[in-house]
Write a protein that holds these residues in place. Sequence first.
Motif, short mmCIF file in Angstrom:
data_model
loop_
_atom_site.label_atom_id
_atom_site.label_comp_id
_atom_site.label_asym_id
_atom_site.label_seq_id
_atom_site.Cartn_x
_atom_site.Cartn_y
_atom_site.Cartn_z
N LEU A 1 0.77 -1.09 -0.10
CA LEU A 1 -0.05 0.12 0.04
C LEU A 1 1.08 1.33 0.01
N VAL A 2 2.07 1.21 0.60
CA VAL A 2 2.89 2.43 0.79
C VAL A 2 3.41 2.51 -0.53
N ALA A 3 3.87 1.62 -1.28
CA ALA A 3 4.36 1.43 -2.38
C ALA A 3 3.43 2.26 -3.66
N MET A 4 2.21 1.80 -3.64
CA MET A 4 1.32 2.29 -4.43
C MET A 4 0.81 3.53 -4.33
N GLU B 1 3.84 5.81 -5.47
CA GLU B 1 3.83 5.85 -7.12
C GLU B 1 2.88 7.16 -7.47
N GLN B 2 2.12 7.74 -6.61
CA GLN B 2 1.07 8.80 -6.68
C GLN B 2 1.95 10.29 -6.41
N ASP C 1 6.92 13.83 -9.19
CA ASP C 1 8.23 13.99 -9.39
C ASP C 1 8.59 15.65 -9.45
N GLY C 2 9.55 15.92 -8.97
CA GLY C 2 10.04 17.30 -8.99
C GLY C 2 9.76 18.23 -7.55
N PRO C 3 9.57 19.15 -7.69
CA PRO C 3 9.61 20.01 -6.41
C PRO C 3 8.36 19.92 -5.51
N GLU C 4 7.30 19.64 -6.16
CA GLU C 4 6.09 19.47 -5.22
C GLU C 4 5.94 18.07 -4.77
N LYS D 1 6.33 12.09 2.89
CA LYS D 1 6.59 11.01 3.74
C LYS D 1 5.22 10.15 3.57
N ILE D 2 5.24 8.92 3.23
CA ILE D 2 4.03 8.08 3.37
C ILE D 2 4.18 7.09 4.55
N GLY D 3 3.19 7.09 5.32
CA GLY D 3 3.13 6.03 6.41
C GLY D 3 1.60 5.60 6.31
N LEU D 4 1.43 4.47 7.36
CA LEU D 4 0.16 3.96 7.47
C LEU D 4 -0.63 4.32 8.74
#
Length: 101
Positions: A74-77, A80-81, A84-87, A92-95
Amino acid sequence: MELCHTHGIPHSQFTGAGDGRWTALDRAKALAWLAYTRAVCSGCGTRADEWRPDLGGDRFAYVAEASTCPGCELVAMEREQVPDGPEGRGVKIGLKPRREQ
């Protein structure tokens, strides 16, 4: 020893045998634990001596096994969203449990 390390208490206190002061044996155990944990590979969790026959190990001590963690998936998915770039910098993605939404 991991619990003692986490809480910063001597092993003798943990076992109920000590008065909270660090003995020479407590210090030796703490140093041995530190050396043991530092010898663990951060990638696979094994230690070099487990693989080396000259140190009592076996070159084929482990076999690789693939598994999927639904949380990591789920974190990897979600990663992917992230654009790229400055934005996307610093994202950080967590659960968190669904009930906290």
